[in-house]
Scaffold this active site. Structure first.
Site, mmCIF file in Angstrom:
data_model
loop_
_atom_site.group_PDB
_atom_site.id
_atom_site.type_symbol
_atom_site.label_atom_id
_atom_site.label_comp_id
_atom_site.label_asym_id
_atom_site.label_seq_id
_atom_site.Cartn_x
_atom_site.Cartn_y
_atom_site.Cartn_z
ATOM 1 N N TYR A 86 -21.400 -80.476 72.583
ATOM 2 C CA TYR A 86 -21.324 -79.048 73.318
ATOM 3 C C TYR A 86 -22.032 -78.005 72.497
ATOM 4 O O TYR A 86 -21.780 -77.818 71.525
ATOM 5 C CB TYR A 86 -19.993 -78.687 73.596
ATOM 6 C CG TYR A 86 -19.769 -77.414 74.275
ATOM 7 C CD1 TYR A 86 -20.216 -77.422 75.800
ATOM 8 C CD2 TYR A 86 -19.363 -76.207 73.460
ATOM 9 C CE1 TYR A 86 -20.126 -76.174 76.384
ATOM 10 C CE2 TYR A 86 -19.390 -74.944 74.217
ATOM 11 C CZ TYR A 86 -19.639 -74.963 75.414
ATOM 12 O OH TYR A 86 -19.699 -73.685 76.218
ATOM 13 N N HIS A 108 -27.344 -64.691 77.985
ATOM 14 C CA HIS A 108 -26.214 -64.565 79.114
ATOM 15 C C HIS A 108 -25.131 -63.867 78.511
ATOM 16 O O HIS A 108 -24.446 -63.338 79.682
ATOM 17 C CB HIS A 108 -26.022 -66.090 79.837
ATOM 18 C CG HIS A 108 -25.111 -66.659 79.173
ATOM 19 N ND1 HIS A 108 -25.259 -67.544 78.111
ATOM 20 C CD2 HIS A 108 -23.741 -67.190 79.489
ATOM 21 C CE1 HIS A 108 -24.156 -68.251 77.736
ATOM 22 N NE2 HIS A 108 -23.160 -67.805 78.577
ATOM 23 N N ARG A 136 22.141 -43.683 63.591
ATOM 24 C CA ARG A 136 23.243 -44.705 63.262
ATOM 25 C C ARG A 136 22.877 -45.898 63.336
ATOM 26 O O ARG A 136 23.087 -46.931 62.699
ATOM 27 C CB ARG A 136 24.570 -44.252 64.133
ATOM 28 C CG ARG A 136 25.575 -45.370 63.626
ATOM 29 C CD ARG A 136 26.761 -45.337 64.382
ATOM 30 N NE ARG A 136 26.918 -44.220 65.489
ATOM 31 C CZ ARG A 136 27.637 -44.556 66.698
ATOM 32 N NH1 ARG A 136 28.293 -45.661 66.764
ATOM 33 N NH2 ARG A 136 27.503 -43.836 67.757
ATOM 34 N N ASN A 160 -15.110 -68.380 85.113
ATOM 35 C CA ASN A 160 -16.177 -69.595 84.703
ATOM 36 C C ASN A 160 -16.055 -70.618 85.305
ATOM 37 O O ASN A 160 -15.938 -71.887 84.921
ATOM 38 C CB ASN A 160 -15.772 -69.759 83.208
ATOM 39 C CG ASN A 160 -17.069 -70.339 82.289
ATOM 40 O OD1 ASN A 160 -16.855 -71.392 81.693
ATOM 41 N ND2 ASN A 160 -18.148 -69.662 82.441
ATOM 42 N N ASN A 217 -13.680 -73.288 84.750
ATOM 43 C CA ASN A 217 -13.640 -73.953 83.559
ATOM 44 C C ASN A 217 -12.472 -73.169 82.849
ATOM 45 O O ASN A 217 -11.591 -73.663 81.954
ATOM 46 C CB ASN A 217 -14.901 -73.752 82.958
ATOM 47 C CG ASN A 217 -14.991 -74.280 81.621
ATOM 48 O OD1 ASN A 217 -14.448 -75.439 80.972
ATOM 49 N ND2 ASN A 217 -15.671 -73.361 80.434
ATOM 50 N N GLN A 218 -12.578 -72.018 82.646
ATOM 51 C CA GLN A 218 -11.551 -71.278 81.958
ATOM 52 C C GLN A 218 -10.594 -70.928 82.814
ATOM 53 O O GLN A 218 -10.353 -69.778 83.543
ATOM 54 C CB GLN A 218 -12.207 -70.074 81.351
ATOM 55 C CG GLN A 218 -13.315 -70.170 80.260
ATOM 56 C CD GLN A 218 -13.715 -69.135 79.517
ATOM 57 O OE1 GLN A 218 -13.042 -68.229 79.337
ATOM 58 N NE2 GLN A 218 -14.809 -69.228 78.967
#
Length: 494
Positions: A53, A81, A277, A405, A408-409
């Protein structure tokens, strides 16, 4: 003296703080050997025509398409990009801390990065160079892509950067710093951006600041109790042991030490307001939460945040999600909750201190001449505004997932937002604690009793030596900041 940071050693929050100034980053033989081994393995993998990748493919949702054949062009393909960030630049100190976190991750040797990339990051950190990184654009899911993309471009001489605090074109900044533009191929470029180094750095620095304020509030609570003449039984060891929470037991022990030698006035109510307290329970819960964040930050600083990872020993290229910043997202949201409640406590303690009904008869607003003077009135108003600002932003970011995305995300942690917000709010919390410290100093001028615990007396002496009484009225914004600095210095390291 220049601080040295060895990339072969565990990275500490103190190292990130030190990186605001030039530091010496050591890239020793062990680091160089493992980074080189990872790079050699990458070459073998590519020579075997195995899919990698970002080296042989497009990015994100376009992974199913081939990338550019020339690896130098593939670097442009990666970074161009991502030039879509918006908003103001991040603080250069945070940008430099981010570079150090990224260098440490790459130095683990699992990213397949060129050794000269680690060398370049080390060289930049030896100067005042800081990339101009946009605040807005990261969702923390595939790393902090857009801000780290701007950092990678700045190292190449593109975009902008800071040198000695001045914003310049990146090319100018590199030249004046004596640095060369960084050559990158596709894998190098992706390795620079495909991690959560900004999120980790911001979370770590926020943790450091909030821990400092946590220590300050423990001490200032003791000073407040001493000035009012409170009975310290709310800190009783047996009481807190029965409560059973480790953080509360630890905090109460520290506070008992600060109040050692205190003499109650005998004029206070049997039970103090909760803002006195219940402080060991509140601050103890904060301690327990901060210990959780300690663990997350320690793991993040030691880990490899990237994708894919390269394991020469087992001949594996593993594609996964180590760039997904969910741990830091949760941790930073916990920090936000902690600092909001710490701010609530300090603001309520200041309100108690300026109220003649509850402060043992001191004048309203601690004014030396009420009506003709106004003492802490403006400071208390500002503290209310500060805690309102903190509380307004307290909604957790880590649950606000939105798909992006091309799905994808399809789930994202938004840790960058969590971390940056916690760091911003930590500065506001320090102003609230500074306001409380200033109020305690003024209380001694308008009739509060002399502290009976030596540690409390030392704190008030230091404040009194540096800050004149508010008599007559004057602008106090600078004194609030000074009081915060003095209190933090006296509270000491965590």
């Amino acid at each position: 003296m220049t601080i040295e940071v060895d990339l072969a050693a565990p990275l500490r929050i103190a190292d990130l703080h030190a990186a605001r100034e030039p530091i010496t980053v050591l890239v020793g033989p062990a680091v160089r050997e493992r980074v080189t081994a990872g790079r050699v393995f990458l070459a073998k993998v590519l020579g075997d025509d195995r899919a990698v990748y970002g080296a042989t493919t497009g990015f994100g949702a376009l992974v199913g398409y081939a990338g550019r054949a020339d690896q130098r062009d593939q670097a442009d393909n990666t970074l161009a990009h991502l030039g879509a960030g918006q908003g103001p630049d991040l603080d250069p100190d945070l940008a430099r801390a981010t570079m150090l976190v990224r260098a440490h991750s790459l130095a683990r040797g699992a990213s397949g990065v060129s050794p000269h990339v680690v060398d370049a990051l080390a060289a930049a950190l030896g100067t005042t160079f800081a990339p101009a990184m946009p605040r807005l654009g990261s969702v923390g899911a595939s790393g902090d892509l857009i801000p780290l993309g701007a950092a990678a471009q700045a190292l190449r001489g593109r975009g902008h950067a800071y040198l000695h605090g001045e914003r310049l074109t990146a090319g100018q900044a590199l030249h004046l710093a004596g640095l060369e533009p960084l050559p990158l191929d596709g894998r190098d470029a992706l390795a620079l951006v495909n991690g959560t180094s900004l999120t980790t750095a911001a979370t770590a620095l926020a943790l450091m600041r909030i821990r400092a304020s946590h220590r300050v509030i423990q001490l200032l609570t003791c000073v407040l109790a001493d000035l009012l003449g409170c009975d310290p039984q709310f800190l009783d060891a047996g009481l807190l042991d029965a409560y059973g929470h480790a953080g509360a037991i630890t905090v109460a022990a520290r506070m008992r030490a600060a109040l050692d030698g205190v003499t109650p006035s005998g004029t206070r109510p049997l039970q103090e307001p909760y803002s006195i307290r219940c402080t060991p329970q509140l601050l103890g819960a904060a301690e327990d939460a901060l210990r959780y964040v300690d663990g997350v930050v320690t793991a993040d600083l030691a880990g490899v945040s990237d994708n894919p990872l390269f394991f020469p020993g087992t001949d594996q290229v593993v594609h996964g999600g180590n760039f997904f910043g969910q741990p830091a997202a949760f941790a930073a949201d916990v920090l936000t909750m902690v600092l909001a409640q710490l701010g609530n406590l300090a603001e309520r303690q200041l309100d108690l201190l300026v109220d003649p009904v509850r402060n043992g008869g001191l004048p309203p607003m601690l004014a030396a001449g009420p009506g003709r003077q106004h003492g802490l009135q403006g400071v208390q108003l500002a503290s209310t505004a500060l805690i309102a600002e903190i509380r307004r932003d307290a909604m957790p970011a880590s649950i606000q997932s939105l798909p992006t995305n091309l799905h994808n995300q399809d789930i994202i942690p938004l840790g960058t937002q969590s971390a940056l917000r916690a760091l911003d709010q930590s500065r506001l919390l320090s102003l609230i604690t500074g306001s409380l410290a200033l109020g305690l100093r003024q209380a001694t001028h308008v009739g509060a009793r002399t502290p009976t615990a030596p540690a409390c007396a030392r704190i008030l002496d230091a404040l009194a030596d540096a800050i004149a009484p508010i008599d007559p009225d004057r602008p106090l914004e600078a004194e609030v900041r000074l009081a915060a600095e003095i209190a933090e210095s006296l509270a000491g390291p965590g």
